[in-house]
Scaffold this motif. Structure first.
Motif, PDB file in Angstrom:
ATOM      1  N   GLU A  97       0.841  -1.196   0.000  1.00  0.00           N
ATOM      2  CA  GLU A  97       0.000   0.000   0.000  1.00  0.00           C
ATOM      3  C   GLU A  97       0.872   1.241   0.000  1.00  0.00           C
ATOM      4  O   GLU A  97       1.885   1.306   0.718  1.00  0.00           O
ATOM      5  N   ILE A  98       0.499   2.212  -0.817  1.00  0.00           N
ATOM      6  CA  ILE A  98       1.197   3.490  -0.911  1.00  0.00           C
ATOM      7  C   ILE A  98       0.224   4.583  -0.492  1.00  0.00           C
ATOM      8  O   ILE A  98      -0.902   4.641  -0.993  1.00  0.00           O
ATOM      9  N   GLN A  99       0.644   5.426   0.424  1.00  0.00           N
ATOM     10  CA  GLN A  99      -0.294   6.404   0.981  1.00  0.00           C
ATOM     11  C   GLN A  99       0.383   7.740   1.236  1.00  0.00           C
ATOM     12  O   GLN A  99       1.551   7.814   1.617  1.00  0.00           O
ATOM     13  N   ARG A 100      -0.387   8.802   1.010  1.00  0.00           N
ATOM     14  CA  ARG A 100       0.044  10.151   1.365  1.00  0.00           C
ATOM     15  C   ARG A 100      -1.162  10.947   1.813  1.00  0.00           C
ATOM     16  O   ARG A 100      -2.101  11.156   1.043  1.00  0.00           O
ATOM     17  N   GLY A 101      -1.155  11.360   3.059  1.00  0.00           N
ATOM     18  CA  GLY A 101      -2.287  12.108   3.569  1.00  0.00           C
ATOM     19  C   GLY A 101      -3.567  11.303   3.488  1.00  0.00           C
ATOM     20  O   GLY A 101      -3.649  10.180   3.971  1.00  0.00           O
ATOM     21  N   LYS A 102      -4.592  11.857   2.842  1.00  0.00           N
ATOM     22  CA  LYS A 102      -5.890  11.201   2.757  1.00  0.00           C
ATOM     23  C   LYS A 102      -5.990  10.182   1.620  1.00  0.00           C
ATOM     24  O   LYS A 102      -6.926   9.385   1.581  1.00  0.00           O
ATOM     25  N   LEU A 103      -5.064  10.219   0.690  1.00  0.00           N
ATOM     26  CA  LEU A 103      -5.150   9.378  -0.504  1.00  0.00           C
ATOM     27  C   LEU A 103      -4.245   8.163  -0.377  1.00  0.00           C
ATOM     28  O   LEU A 103      -3.090   8.277   0.035  1.00  0.00           O
ATOM     29  N   GLY A 104      -4.788   6.997  -0.754  1.00  0.00           N
ATOM     30  CA  GLY A 104      -4.006   5.765  -0.705  1.00  0.00           C
ATOM     31  C   GLY A 104      -4.286   4.882  -1.904  1.00  0.00           C
ATOM     32  O   GLY A 104      -5.374   4.928  -2.499  1.00  0.00           O
ATOM     33  N   PHE A 105      -3.288   4.075  -2.276  1.00  0.00           N
ATOM     34  CA  PHE A 105      -3.419   3.101  -3.350  1.00  0.00           C
ATOM     35  C   PHE A 105      -2.966   1.744  -2.820  1.00  0.00           C
ATOM     36  O   PHE A 105      -1.964   1.666  -2.094  1.00  0.00           O
ATOM     37  N   PHE A 106      -3.698   0.695  -3.173  1.00  0.00           N
ATOM     38  CA  PHE A 106      -3.366  -0.631  -2.657  1.00  0.00           C
ATOM     39  C   PHE A 106      -3.344  -1.664  -3.774  1.00  0.00           C
ATOM     40  O   PHE A 106      -3.994  -1.517  -4.812  1.00  0.00           O
ATOM     41  N   ALA A 107      -2.567  -2.714  -3.544  1.00  0.00           N
ATOM     42  CA  ALA A 107      -2.535  -3.868  -4.438  1.00  0.00           C
ATOM     43  C   ALA A 107      -2.200  -5.087  -3.605  1.00  0.00           C
ATOM     44  O   ALA A 107      -1.368  -5.017  -2.687  1.00  0.00           O
ATOM     45  N   ASN A 108      -2.871  -6.188  -3.890  1.00  0.00           N
ATOM     46  CA  ASN A 108      -2.542  -7.421  -3.192  1.00  0.00           C
ATOM     47  C   ASN A 108      -2.765  -8.606  -4.116  1.00  0.00           C
ATOM     48  O   ASN A 108      -3.502  -8.514  -5.104  1.00  0.00           O
ATOM     49  N   GLY A 109      -2.105  -9.697  -3.822  1.00  0.00           N
ATOM     50  CA  GLY A 109      -2.219 -10.857  -4.689  1.00  0.00           C
ATOM     51  C   GLY A 109      -1.922 -12.147  -3.964  1.00  0.00           C
ATOM     52  O   GLY A 109      -1.266 -12.164  -2.913  1.00  0.00           O
ATOM     53  N   GLN A 110      -2.415 -13.223  -4.523  1.00  0.00           N
ATOM     54  CA  GLN A 110      -2.125 -14.548  -4.001  1.00  0.00           C
ATOM     55  C   GLN A 110      -2.109 -15.551  -5.151  1.00  0.00           C
ATOM     56  O   GLN A 110      -2.870 -15.430  -6.113  1.00  0.00           O
ATOM     57  N   TYR A 111      -1.210 -16.514  -5.043  1.00  0.00           N
ATOM     58  CA  TYR A 111      -1.080 -17.547  -6.068  1.00  0.00           C
ATOM     59  C   TYR A 111      -0.895 -18.893  -5.375  1.00  0.00           C
ATOM     60  O   TYR A 111      -0.120 -19.011  -4.418  1.00  0.00           O
ATOM     61  N   THR A 112      -1.613 -19.913  -5.846  1.00  0.00           N
ATOM     62  CA  THR A 112      -1.467 -21.258  -5.301  1.00  0.00           C
ATOM     63  C   THR A 112      -1.434 -22.275  -6.434  1.00  0.00           C
ATOM     64  O   THR A 112      -2.102 -22.112  -7.454  1.00  0.00           O
ATOM     65  N   ASP A 113      -0.645 -23.306  -6.250  1.00  0.00           N
ATOM     66  CA  ASP A 113      -0.534 -24.416  -7.190  1.00  0.00           C
ATOM     67  C   ASP A 113      -0.680 -25.700  -6.378  1.00  0.00           C
ATOM     68  O   ASP A 113       0.167 -26.013  -5.538  1.00  0.00           O
ATOM     69  N   VAL A 114      -1.759 -26.422  -6.621  1.00  0.00           N
ATOM     70  CA  VAL A 114      -2.091 -27.602  -5.833  1.00  0.00           C
ATOM     71  C   VAL A 114      -2.224 -28.809  -6.750  1.00  0.00           C
ATOM     72  O   VAL A 114      -2.789 -28.714  -7.840  1.00  0.00           O
ATOM     73  N   GLU A 115      -1.711 -29.922  -6.303  1.00  0.00           N
ATOM     74  CA  GLU A 115      -1.803 -31.149  -7.098  1.00  0.00           C
ATOM     75  C   GLU A 115      -1.996 -32.338  -6.175  1.00  0.00           C
ATOM     76  O   GLU A 115      -1.311 -32.476  -5.159  1.00  0.00           O
ATOM     77  N   SER A 116      -2.943 -33.198  -6.521  1.00  0.00           N
ATOM     78  CA  SER A 116      -3.192 -34.411  -5.744  1.00  0.00           C
ATOM     79  C   SER A 116      -3.332 -35.596  -6.683  1.00  0.00           C
ATOM     80  O   SER A 116      -3.644 -35.438  -7.870  1.00  0.00           O
TER      81      SER A 116
END
Length: 277
Positions: A97-116
């Motif tokens: 997250e990047i923020q200055r005063g009242k304004l903010g920008f966010f980014a998030n992510g997740q990655y999964t690789d599953v094998e059975s």
């Protein structure tokens, strides 16, 4: 009876394979994920004109429940967190997250690789799932009230409300192989989202944070809901202001396209840390 038990176990594996698993081990590199979905940044000092950057690795111990289908084969989904961990090949979760005063920008992510793998009579059957969720957007400090005193990081104690807007991208690939031959199916979609977050400084160290959003609106998913709440503790790690967080998150998505169905709730505890730079 042994054959019936094998089919039942195989059915559960297929149900788990039709989903994107939202559980993995945290990496220390960069709040799904969404997603506006991870522990968020603490408000910067109101007097400071500079931008602040907050990096948040986290672990979401999600279980899954609902219905999923690939190639028109619909299955009930009931996957506890312990099963997702057992079959996990690789994964990461993080936010920035990047923020200055009242304004903010966010980014998030997740990655999964599953094998059975499962053996049904004389056949070796492999089932795999790769899931990616990325979310990004902006927030604005609409309301802020001083509570008196400062936190241990030198910021005034506050109660604040921030509306937010953004987009969440989901991509899922399900595969099945029998005796070395297999099929795979990939679906990807965007969901616009709107929501709000709340932060409350309980005292100089403890903080309560909550966030909720709704999205989809037929653009991607028919509808999607996301909600999360965390209790945070301020400390210092590697010489940087840090918030250790523990809480709970739930994400519901209802996406349908031809023979693909993803009508699943992912829910479970979250542990993470938000380090400010």
């Amino acid at each position: 009876m042994k054959s019936i038990s094998s089919r039942a176990r195989f059915g559960r594996r297929i149900g788990a394979a039709a989903i994107g698993l939202a559980a993995c081990l945290p990496f220390t590199t960069p709040a799904d994920a969404a997603d506006a979905a991870a522990p968020k940044a603490e408000a910067p000092l109101r007097a400071a004109p500079d931008w602040t950057v907050t990096v948040s690795p986290y672990l979401w111990g999600a279980s899954l429940s609902g219905d999923a289908a690939v190639f028109h084969h619909k299955r009930a989904v009931d996957v506890p967190f312990r099963d997702t961990v057992k079959d996990l090949k690789f994964g990461f979760m993080g936010a920035i997250e990047i923020q200055r005063g009242k304004l903010g920008f966010f980014a998030n992510g997740q990655y999964t690789d599953v094998e059975s793998n499962e053996r049904l009579r004389w056949l070796d059957i492999g089932v795999g799932t790769r899931s990616t969720m990325l979310a990004a957007g902006a927030s604005y400090r609409l309301f802020e009230a001083a509570l008196g005193g400062d936190t241990v990081h030198g910021a005034p104690r506050i109660f604040a409300l921030d509306p937010l807007a953004g987009v969440r991208w989901t991509r899922m690939t399900g595969s099945i192989s029998v005796a070395g031959a297999g099929l795979s199916k990939t679906e990807a979609w965007f969901d616009p989202l709107i929501g709000a977050r709340m932060t409350l400084d309980i005292d100089e160290r403890w903080n309560l944070f909550a966030e909720a959003d709704v999205g989809g609106f037929g653009v991607g998913s028919r509808i999607t809901y996301n909600a999360q709440a965390y209790l945070g503790y301020r400390t210092t790690l590697l010489g940087r202001p840090t918030m250790l967080r523990a809480g709970y998150r739930a994400l519901y998505q209802d996406y349908r396209d031809g023979g693909f169905l993803w009508k699943v709730t992912q829910h479970g505890p979250v542990l993470g840390a938000s380090m400010q730079f």
